[in-house]
Design a protein around this motif. Structure first.
Motif, PDB file in Angstrom:
ATOM      1  N   ILE A   1       0.821  -1.209   0.000  1.00  8.72           N
ATOM      2  CA  ILE A   1       0.000   0.000   0.000  1.00  8.72           C
ATOM      3  C   ILE A   1       0.857   1.262   0.000  1.00  8.72           C
ATOM      4  O   ILE A   1       1.809   1.376   0.775  1.00  8.72           O
ATOM      5  N   VAL A   2       0.515   2.190  -0.870  1.00  7.50           N
ATOM      6  CA  VAL A   2       1.085   3.533  -0.854  1.00  7.50           C
ATOM      7  C   VAL A   2      -0.046   4.499  -0.515  1.00  7.50           C
ATOM      8  O   VAL A   2      -1.051   4.552  -1.231  1.00  7.50           O
ATOM      9  N   LEU A   3       0.094   5.222   0.585  1.00  9.78           N
ATOM     10  CA  LEU A   3      -0.915   6.195   0.996  1.00  9.78           C
ATOM     11  C   LEU A   3      -0.399   7.603   0.709  1.00  9.78           C
ATOM     12  O   LEU A   3       0.647   8.007   1.220  1.00  9.78           O
ATOM     13  N   PHE A   4      -1.137   8.344  -0.108  1.00 13.17           N
ATOM     14  CA  PHE A   4      -0.797   9.724  -0.435  1.00 13.17           C
ATOM     15  C   PHE A   4      -1.576  10.677   0.468  1.00 13.17           C
ATOM     16  O   PHE A   4      -2.804  10.586   0.569  1.00 13.17           O
ATOM     17  N   VAL A   5      -0.864  11.615   1.103  1.00 13.36           N
ATOM     18  CA  VAL A   5      -1.491  12.589   2.004  1.00 13.36           C
ATOM     19  C   VAL A   5      -1.152  13.995   1.499  1.00 13.36           C
ATOM     20  O   VAL A   5       0.024  14.377   1.439  1.00 13.36           O
ATOM     21  N   HIS A   6      -2.173  14.755   1.156  1.00 17.11           N
ATOM     22  CA  HIS A   6      -2.002  16.052   0.500  1.00 17.11           C
ATOM     23  C   HIS A   6      -1.660  17.178   1.476  1.00 17.11           C
ATOM     24  O   HIS A   6      -1.733  17.026   2.691  1.00 17.11           O
TER      25      HIS A   6
ATOM     26  N   ASN B   1       3.512  -4.380   3.007  1.00 16.53           N
ATOM     27  CA  ASN B   1       4.205  -3.149   3.377  1.00 16.53           C
ATOM     28  C   ASN B   1       3.334  -1.931   3.131  1.00 16.53           C
ATOM     29  O   ASN B   1       2.565  -1.884   2.162  1.00 16.53           O
ATOM     30  N   ILE B   2       3.464  -0.944   4.017  1.00 15.36           N
ATOM     31  CA  ILE B   2       2.715   0.307   3.899  1.00 15.36           C
ATOM     32  C   ILE B   2       3.705   1.457   3.790  1.00 15.36           C
ATOM     33  O   ILE B   2       4.591   1.612   4.639  1.00 15.36           O
ATOM     34  N   TYR B   3       3.557   2.253   2.744  1.00 14.49           N
ATOM     35  CA  TYR B   3       4.419   3.412   2.504  1.00 14.49           C
ATOM     36  C   TYR B   3       3.570   4.672   2.623  1.00 14.49           C
ATOM     37  O   TYR B   3       2.489   4.767   2.025  1.00 14.49           O
ATOM     38  N   LEU B   4       4.059   5.646   3.381  1.00 15.27           N
ATOM     39  CA  LEU B   4       3.336   6.902   3.578  1.00 15.27           C
ATOM     40  C   LEU B   4       4.035   8.013   2.808  1.00 15.27           C
ATOM     41  O   LEU B   4       5.236   8.235   2.975  1.00 15.27           O
ATOM     42  N   ILE B   5       3.259   8.711   1.977  1.00 18.60           N
ATOM     43  CA  ILE B   5       3.799   9.818   1.186  1.00 18.60           C
ATOM     44  C   ILE B   5       3.035  11.082   1.549  1.00 18.60           C
ATOM     45  O   ILE B   5       1.810  11.144   1.391  1.00 18.60           O
TER      46      ILE B   5
ATOM     47  N   MET C   1       2.303  10.148  12.363  1.00 14.94           N
ATOM     48  CA  MET C   1       1.820   8.776  12.304  1.00 14.94           C
ATOM     49  C   MET C   1       2.936   7.789  12.631  1.00 14.94           C
ATOM     50  O   MET C   1       2.730   6.811  13.350  1.00 14.94           O
ATOM     51  N   ALA C   2       4.131   8.052  12.101  1.00 15.73           N
ATOM     52  CA  ALA C   2       5.267   7.159  12.335  1.00 15.73           C
ATOM     53  C   ALA C   2       5.797   7.261  13.756  1.00 15.73           C
ATOM     54  O   ALA C   2       6.369   6.303  14.282  1.00 15.73           O
ATOM     55  N   ILE C   3       5.621   8.418  14.388  1.00 15.28           N
ATOM     56  CA  ILE C   3       5.980   8.557  15.807  1.00 15.28           C
ATOM     57  C   ILE C   3       5.051   7.699  16.662  1.00 15.28           C
ATOM     58  O   ILE C   3       5.488   6.997  17.572  1.00 15.28           O
ATOM     59  N   ASP C   4       3.764   7.773  16.350  1.00 15.40           N
ATOM     60  CA  ASP C   4       2.771   7.039  17.131  1.00 15.40           C
ATOM     61  C   ASP C   4       2.886   5.529  16.936  1.00 15.40           C
ATOM     62  O   ASP C   4       2.650   4.749  17.869  1.00 15.40           O
ATOM     63  N   LYS C   5       3.229   5.107  15.720  1.00 17.79           N
ATOM     64  CA  LYS C   5       3.286   3.676  15.394  1.00 17.79           C
ATOM     65  C   LYS C   5       4.591   3.386  14.643  1.00 17.79           C
ATOM     66  O   LYS C   5       4.592   3.203  13.419  1.00 17.79           O
ATOM     67  N   PRO C   6       5.702   3.329  15.361  1.00 18.67           N
ATOM     68  CA  PRO C   6       7.018   3.219  14.721  1.00 18.67           C
ATOM     69  C   PRO C   6       7.213   1.976  13.853  1.00 18.67           C
ATOM     70  O   PRO C   6       8.017   1.994  12.926  1.00 18.67           O
ATOM     71  N   ASN C   7       6.481   0.918  14.144  1.00 17.76           N
ATOM     72  CA  ASN C   7       6.692  -0.335  13.416  1.00 17.76           C
ATOM     73  C   ASN C   7       5.614  -0.632  12.376  1.00 17.76           C
ATOM     74  O   ASN C   7       5.621  -1.709  11.769  1.00 17.76           O
ATOM     75  N   ALA C   8       4.724   0.321  12.158  1.00 19.09           N
ATOM     76  CA  ALA C   8       3.573   0.057  11.293  1.00 19.09           C
ATOM     77  C   ALA C   8       3.834   0.340   9.817  1.00 19.09           C
ATOM     78  O   ALA C   8       3.116  -0.178   8.952  1.00 19.09           O
ATOM     79  N   TYR C   9       4.858   1.150   9.524  1.00 24.47           N
ATOM     80  CA  TYR C   9       5.055   1.613   8.156  1.00 24.47           C
ATOM     81  C   TYR C   9       6.468   1.295   7.675  1.00 24.47           C
ATOM     82  O   TYR C   9       7.433   1.424   8.431  1.00 24.47           O
ATOM     83  N   LYS C  10       6.577   0.903   6.415  1.00 24.70           N
ATOM     84  CA  LYS C  10       7.871   0.516   5.861  1.00 24.70           C
ATOM     85  C   LYS C  10       8.755   1.719   5.568  1.00 24.70           C
ATOM     86  O   LYS C  10       9.971   1.672   5.774  1.00 24.70           O
ATOM     87  N   GLN C  11       8.140   2.805   5.083  1.00 22.48           N
ATOM     88  CA  GLN C  11       8.944   3.968   4.704  1.00 22.48           C
ATOM     89  C   GLN C  11       8.092   5.227   4.688  1.00 22.48           C
ATOM     90  O   GLN C  11       6.902   5.196   4.355  1.00 22.48           O
ATOM     91  N   LEU C  12       8.724   6.346   5.059  1.00 23.68           N
ATOM     92  CA  LEU C  12       8.134   7.668   4.913  1.00 23.68           C
ATOM     93  C   LEU C  12       8.760   8.350   3.707  1.00 23.68           C
ATOM     94  O   LEU C  12       9.985   8.332   3.561  1.00 23.68           O
TER      95      LEU C  12
END
Length: 259
Positions: free
Chosen positions: A45-50, A112-116, A128-139
């Motif tokens: 998953i790639v999540l795009f955040v505007h 894998n989950i990637y946050l953009i 989001m990565a601070i709150d859940k350090p192990n939840a996402y593969k890459q920022l």
């Protein structure tokens, strides 16, 4: 001034592109979160955040890209207060991150989950990565506003937040004004926790960005001391609008994310 794409125009866009898509809204507590998704449901998953203001369609070119579609399940979300996600009701950075975290949990497929995140979307995915350090593969931080010292909120923003002046501010500019006024303090509060980020980090920033200064880049390199990996791509002479003006450069980086 709503800065969002209607359902009919969304349908036309994807039909013309011959791309299958999902246009949906899910409930997270008291929040309605609207999103568009393309690609195989079983892919990473790639999540795009505007940014601010904006909506999912800031990333529509990525959602229809044939190369990205082969590799990812791509989801572009309307952040709380924008698009069709409780439009007009502003939330601060911390509240938005909580909503987005639960949103991702609901759509997770075990891959894998990637946050953009672009602009304001940058600090949103960082929180989001601070709150859940192990939840996402890459920022992937695109011209992200992370450094509180680089934020100089205009004093007029607080003035137009007051009644009745705020009600003459049109469309998406109202929630954008609210969250941008709160952002500096949100970043000050977040800074001590940046060391909790343990995922991979890719920073892409234009050297001539006059909206979110390039000084954010060395700040990130200095503060993300526990990131699993850190990569910086500086786009020479580029401004703040790199997702659109440097699409191929960014798309090519997305095709080679950490696995």
């Amino acid at each position: 001034m709503t800065m969002r794409t209607s359902t009919s125009k969304t349908k036309t866009f994807f039909e013309n592109s011959k791309i299958s898509y999902l246009d949906s809204t899910i409930t997270i507590g008291l929040n309605k979160v609207h999103f568009i998704a393309t690609g195989n449901k079983n892919n990473p998953i790639v999540l795009f955040v505007h940014g601010s203001p904006g909506s999912w369609d800031n990333f529509k070119t990525y959602l229809k890209d044939s190369l990205l579609l082969k590799k990812y399940r791509m989801i572009a979300v309307d952040r709380p207060g924008f698009g069709y996600s409780d439009f007009g009701k502003a939330q601060n950075l911390y509240s938005q991150a909580k909503v987005l975290e639960k949103f991702v949990e609901k759509l997770s497929n075990g891959k894998n989950i990637y946050l953009i995140g672009h602009s304001y979307g940058g600090p949103a995915i960082v929180k989001m990565a601070i709150d859940k350090p192990n939840a996402y593969k890459q920022l992937i931080i695109l011209a992200g506003a992370i450094d509180p010292n680089a934020e100089t909120p205009e004093k007029w923003r607080k003035i137009i937040m007051s009644k009745p002046i705020r009600y003459i501010i049109p469309g998406a500019l109202r929630p954008a004004n609210d969250e941008l006024w709160w952002l500096k303090q949100d970043l000050i509060n977040m800074q001590p926790n940046l060391k909790k980020i343990t995922t991979n980090v890719l920073v892409i920033h234009g050297t001539l960005d006059d909206l979110v200064p390039y000084s954010n880049v060395p700040f990130i390199e200095r503060e993300f001391i526990n990131a699993k990996s850190m990569e910086v791509l500086s786009i020479k002479n580029a401004n703040h609008f790199i997702p659109w003006e440097h699409f191929e450069t960014i798309r090519n980086k997305l095709l080679n994310l950490k696995e």
